[in-house]
Write an enzyme that holds these catalytic residues in place. Structure first.
Site, short mmCIF file in Angstrom:
data_model
loop_
_atom_site.label_atom_id
_atom_site.label_comp_id
_atom_site.label_asym_id
_atom_site.label_seq_id
_atom_site.Cartn_x
_atom_site.Cartn_y
_atom_site.Cartn_z
NE ARG A 1 -66.81 3.64 -71.42
CZ ARG A 1 -65.47 2.73 -70.91
NH1 ARG A 1 -66.78 1.51 -70.56
NH2 ARG A 1 -64.59 2.62 -70.82
CB CYS B 1 -60.08 5.18 -67.43
SG CYS B 1 -58.83 6.25 -67.98
CB CYS C 1 -60.57 10.13 -71.35
SG CYS C 1 -60.28 8.57 -71.72
CG ASP D 1 -64.25 5.68 -72.44
OD1 ASP D 1 -64.96 5.92 -72.78
OD2 ASP D 1 -63.65 5.10 -72.22
#
Lengths: 222, 211
Positions: free
Chosen positions: B50, B105, B46, B48
């Site tokens: 993080r 997510c 992803c 993302d």
């Protein structure tokens, strides 16, 4: 031990390595800061969107000294931003409209295999349509590139020109133009990473003047 | 790390520190990296912030070839991901392909509902929202939306793996040199990776059975 067995063992080891490393890393973080993962669980508000190459040697967060939670990341072959690509456009949309990132960095790198492959006189099958975008960048800058006689420096210049062109493609989107008009950000940057010294080079894209030039034709401010 | 007024100064300074540290630890590090890459793993994860793959796996530059997009989704008609796979599998000959989803997510959470995210993101997340509809009964039984989002993330990883198994380079590499595909979930609250059981092989014919 027979060969298939050895291969099997090797595969298992290289697979287990990731999990071992991950456990070690998680323990280290918790030791340093017991609330580290709790805080990350609460959400992300990264300041940066990074659009870079899939190349394994350029883990964006590691080479910029950032930790988890600080940089939203898209990586593909040769850091391309194609206007019909729903994948990268979804990333840009989410980063700009939902996460409200302040900076968008398009980062290429010297010695890019994708750029080299794109200029190889060979049918690369499935990769042809993707890499075609790089040949298009060459065509846009044909006069300049043709004056560079040696292959190495010519590829390196194409890497730079490709990054500039992809940064322009980001600026052409409605998401960027509308957010910038409203908030004064994000700012788009064009950088190149060099393996010889591990340093980032700023190609000094002047965002404001580039935006003005682009909006003469690609004007989508509302 | 010191605090910087401008976030851009921070990463430029961070990069200088990285380059200096790397050279101090191994003066030939960048000479070696300049020669080329031979990663063993393709990571599809992803976007993302993080879940930085190289950091959370405690790996080094050169170890993992990476594609990251919204909700680590692989669509059959997506040339972007397909090109990454082709390059990694056919040319770099990676030994493992992993698809890594994660807890918390945003894409999975958004897929639990039908809020209008704009036409681009609606289209991108459509296959994930379809998963939610297909597995409605199972998801409704779960405790809360956190648990539902994790389950949707898992189902999405399996779906991406199913799409990947149809990629010509992957098919070839599985048969010829034992390439293998794996699903992972990264728990943001724990910092830990979890390997998903191989459950999708039975469904690779494209048929779906309700839970």
């Amino acid at each position: 031990m027979s060969d298939p067995e050895r291969v099997q063992k090797y595969l298992q080891q290289s697979h287990d390595k990731i999990f071992e490393s991950n456990r070690k890393w998680a323990e280290e973080q918790k030791a340093k800061n017991p609330e580290f993962f709790e805080k990350l669980s609460a959400g992300q508000s990264p300041e940066y969107l990074w659009i870079g190459c899939s190349d394994s040697r350029i883990p964006a967060e590691a080479i910029t000294g950032l930790g988890p939670g600080e940089m939203f990341i898209h990586r593909n072959i040769a850091n391309l931003v194609c206007n019909t690509d729903l994948n990268v456009m979804s990333v840009v949309n989410y980063a700009v409209r939902h996460l409200k990132v302040k900076h968008i960095v398009v980062c290429g790198h010297y010695g890019c295999g994708g750029v080299k492959a794109a200029m190889t006189p060979q049918d690369l099958g499935l990769l042809n349509p993707w890499l075609r975008n790089i040949r298009d960048v060459y065509r846009l800058h044909e006069d300049e590139l043709d004056t560079i006689k040696e292959d190495g420096p010519r590829y390196d210049r194409l890497v730079e020109l490709n990054v500039m062109e992809q940064a322009r493609n980001v600026i052409k989107t409605a998401a960027i133009q509308q957010a910038y008009k409203r908030d004064g950000f994000p700012i788009v940057h064009a950088w190149v990473f060099g393996f010889n010294d591990g340093l980032l080079k700023d190609l000094k894209l002047d965002f404001e003047s580039e935006l003005a030039k682009i909006q003469k034709i690609y004007n989508l401010p509302s | 790390m010191a605090s910087y007024q401008d976030p851009l100064d921070r990463i430029v300074a961070g990069n200088r520190v990285y380059a200096q540290h790397t050279t101090e630890q191994d003066p030939t590090a960048f000479v070696e990296l300049s020669k080329g890459q031979a990663p063993e793993i393709l990571w599809i994860g992803c976007a993302d912030s993080r879940v930085p793959e190289t950091t959370v796996c405690n790996c080094r530059p050169g170890d993992i070839f990476v594609h990251r997009n919204i909700a680590n989704t692989v669509h059959a008609d997506d040339l972007n991901a397909a090109s990454v796979v082709e390059y990694a599998v056919a040319f770099l000959k990676v030994r493992k392909v992993v698809v890594c989803g994660h807890t918390k997510c945003g894409g999975a959470v958004a897929s639990l509902g039908d809020a209008d995210l704009g036409v681009t993101l609606n289209t991108w997340l459509h296959p994930v929202r379809e998963l939610r509809r297909k597995h409605k009964t199972e998801l409704e039984r779960l405790l809360d939306d956190d648990a539902r989002a994790v389950r949707v993330a898992e189902l999405n990883v399996h779906q991406s793996l199913d799409v990947l198994k149809q990629h010509p380079a992957i098919k070839k590499a599985i048969n010829e040199r034992g390439l293998s595909l794996h699903g992972l979930i990264y728990d943001i609250g724990q910092g830990q990776l979890r390997l998903l059981e191989e459950t999708s092989s039975k469904k690779s014919n494209g048929l779906w059975s309700p839970n």
